[in-house]
Design a protein around this motif. Sequence first.
Motif, mmCIF file in Angstrom:
data_model
loop_
_atom_site.group_PDB
_atom_site.id
_atom_site.type_symbol
_atom_site.label_atom_id
_atom_site.label_comp_id
_atom_site.label_asym_id
_atom_site.label_seq_id
_atom_site.Cartn_x
_atom_site.Cartn_y
_atom_site.Cartn_z
ATOM 1 N N LYS A 3 15.884 6.016 6.211
ATOM 2 C CA LYS A 3 15.380 4.866 5.808
ATOM 3 C C LYS A 3 14.047 5.113 5.399
ATOM 4 O O LYS A 3 13.494 4.576 4.622
ATOM 5 C CB LYS A 3 15.672 3.689 6.619
ATOM 6 N N LEU A 4 13.438 5.693 6.555
ATOM 7 C CA LEU A 4 11.986 5.980 6.412
ATOM 8 C C LEU A 4 11.505 6.657 5.039
ATOM 9 O O LEU A 4 10.812 6.615 4.422
ATOM 10 C CB LEU A 4 11.442 6.753 7.616
ATOM 11 N N PHE A 5 12.409 8.065 5.078
ATOM 12 C CA PHE A 5 11.858 8.969 3.881
ATOM 13 C C PHE A 5 12.665 8.603 2.658
ATOM 14 O O PHE A 5 11.952 8.910 1.650
ATOM 15 C CB PHE A 5 12.053 10.508 4.488
ATOM 16 N N PHE A 6 13.936 8.006 2.765
ATOM 17 C CA PHE A 6 14.296 7.774 1.274
ATOM 18 C C PHE A 6 13.782 6.516 0.468
ATOM 19 O O PHE A 6 13.907 6.379 -0.509
ATOM 20 C CB PHE A 6 15.815 7.327 1.489
ATOM 21 N N LYS A 7 13.052 5.676 1.467
ATOM 22 C CA LYS A 7 12.175 4.836 0.975
ATOM 23 C C LYS A 7 10.823 4.940 0.896
ATOM 24 O O LYS A 7 9.953 4.162 0.146
ATOM 25 C CB LYS A 7 12.313 3.460 1.763
ATOM 26 N N HIS A 8 10.563 6.339 0.900
ATOM 27 C CA HIS A 8 9.109 6.722 0.656
ATOM 28 C C HIS A 8 7.936 6.036 1.157
ATOM 29 O O HIS A 8 7.054 5.852 0.854
ATOM 30 C CB HIS A 8 8.872 6.917 -0.997
ATOM 31 N N LEU A 9 8.080 5.505 2.472
ATOM 32 C CA LEU A 9 7.351 4.675 3.508
ATOM 33 C C LEU A 9 6.144 5.610 3.907
ATOM 34 O O LEU A 9 6.314 6.474 4.223
ATOM 35 C CB LEU A 9 8.071 3.918 4.413
ATOM 36 N N ARG A 10 4.999 4.641 3.876
ATOM 37 C CA ARG A 10 3.871 5.154 4.525
ATOM 38 C C ARG A 10 3.724 4.358 5.787
ATOM 39 O O ARG A 10 3.949 3.247 5.738
ATOM 40 C CB ARG A 10 2.682 5.017 3.674
ATOM 41 N N ILE A 52 11.395 -1.703 8.786
ATOM 42 C CA ILE A 52 11.750 -0.570 7.721
ATOM 43 C C ILE A 52 12.522 -1.267 6.583
ATOM 44 O O ILE A 52 12.616 -1.086 5.520
ATOM 45 C CB ILE A 52 12.158 0.529 8.360
ATOM 46 N N GLU A 53 13.705 -1.875 7.394
ATOM 47 C CA GLU A 53 14.674 -2.610 6.446
ATOM 48 C C GLU A 53 13.804 -3.594 5.395
ATOM 49 O O GLU A 53 14.213 -3.753 4.157
ATOM 50 C CB GLU A 53 15.609 -3.461 7.127
ATOM 51 N N ALA A 54 13.023 -4.137 5.613
ATOM 52 C CA ALA A 54 12.211 -5.318 4.845
ATOM 53 C C ALA A 54 11.331 -4.609 3.803
ATOM 54 O O ALA A 54 11.153 -5.249 2.735
ATOM 55 C CB ALA A 54 11.421 -6.069 5.703
ATOM 56 N N SER A 55 10.994 -3.333 3.981
ATOM 57 C CA SER A 55 10.090 -2.632 3.042
ATOM 58 C C SER A 55 10.699 -2.022 1.821
ATOM 59 O O SER A 55 11.668 -1.976 1.662
ATOM 60 C CB SER A 55 9.626 -1.462 3.634
ATOM 61 N N ALA A 56 9.792 -2.369 0.541
ATOM 62 C CA ALA A 56 10.057 -2.031 -0.688
ATOM 63 C C ALA A 56 10.067 -0.287 -0.567
ATOM 64 O O ALA A 56 9.428 0.114 0.216
ATOM 65 C CB ALA A 56 9.389 -2.519 -1.544
ATOM 66 N N ILE A 57 10.611 0.074 -1.640
ATOM 67 C CA ILE A 57 10.498 1.550 -1.649
ATOM 68 C C ILE A 57 8.903 1.830 -2.095
ATOM 69 O O ILE A 57 8.381 1.311 -2.820
ATOM 70 C CB ILE A 57 11.361 2.056 -2.913
ATOM 71 N N GLY A 58 8.197 2.712 -1.266
ATOM 72 C CA GLY A 58 6.748 3.105 -1.441
ATOM 73 C C GLY A 58 5.792 2.166 -0.796
ATOM 74 O O GLY A 58 4.813 2.024 -0.835
#
Length: 334
Positions: free
Chosen positions: A270-277, A243-249
Amino acid sequence: MKIIGVKQPGGIENLAIIEKKDPIPEAGEIIVRWHATSLNYHDYLVAVGGIPVPDGRIPMSDGAGEIIAIGDGVDEWKIGDKVMSMFFPNWIEGKPTLKKTMFIMGETLDGCIAEQSCLPATAVTRIPDGYSYAEAATLPCAAVTAWRGLMVEGNFEAGDKVLIEGTGGMSIFALQLAKAAGAKIFATTSSPEKAERLKAMGVEEVVNYKEDERWGKTIFKLAGGGVDHVLDVGGGSTMRNSIEASAIGGHIASIGILSGGRKGEITFPKLFFKHLRMTGLAVGSREMQNKMVDAININGLKPIIDKRFGFDELGAAFQYQASGKHFGKIVLEY
Ligand SMILES: NC(=O)c1ccc[n+]([C@@H]2O[C@H](COP(=O)([O-])OP(=O)(O)OC[C@H]3O[C@@H](n4cnc5c(N)ncnc54)[C@H](OP(=O)(O)O)[C@@H]3O)[C@@H](O)[C@H]2O)c1
């Protein structure tokens, strides 16, 4: 014919070679003479009793071989066709359902460490052009999973940044497929020698996950604001860093549970403020496998086979896999 069965309670020392009658196909069925299988972490769990199976179950989800007999009403194949197995032989196309995914080769069904298997004609696909049996046997589990994580669920686009974790079979296929499609690739490994090999294969930056506990943050920085795709192989042991390594979206494919990662904690903001799927995924369908073969026929990708063993060396092959020395795939040829 010879098969290898898992004797309960499991364990590499309890793998037994057993003689069985050659199968005869009924209507709609084919007989495949397997010539190769490849090792996946899933097969290891079946062999050592980590995934309980009935006594005598034939392990190994992956296989490649030739069709040697055909039942009535089979139009798709002819004798001599080269084919490979499917992890979920009942998942032909469309979305997964319980019915499509409850049967798994080498777990809830007999697998491919057998000289012959009788299967529904739809339970195999063609292999890529020019592939040997050993090469084709590396694809059904590891490569289809990497393909689905990136191309099907990840909506990959050329220029995307991809993080692969470790140098096991699935991760190296993800590297190769992403590279062929025009990705910038980042990787983790526990081994300095493997880091050099990853760089030689075109990986931009490699981080040692044993030396750098916060490797997710490091990858985020090295990628200039994170990666678009993570193929997470550790679950509870890696997801926080993924999750840390992921870009927004970005997209995270939740694929594995290496290093004891069956359970774990994640930081939800971190999951939702980065809008991760995030997609939990298990291998894929026949349709996905066929599309991946089409892509391989165009991009010319060849698997990295680390080591080859014979039919009666399955135990030794699992021991080698457990040592973690491999880079890419381990195969058995017979
Ligand atoms: N969901 C699915 O459909 C699916 C399909 C295929 C595989 N998987 C899962 O994906 C995982 C990998 O499978 P595989 O067959 O490719 O396994 P494998 O070939 O046995 O991979 C082992 C490698 O994983 C790396 N590794 C171990 N712990 C790690 C960690 N904490 N962080 C990063 N890398 C780590 C090590 O690489 P280094 O030596 O470089 O450190 C090790 O050599 C397994 O959990 C497996 O069950 C799932």
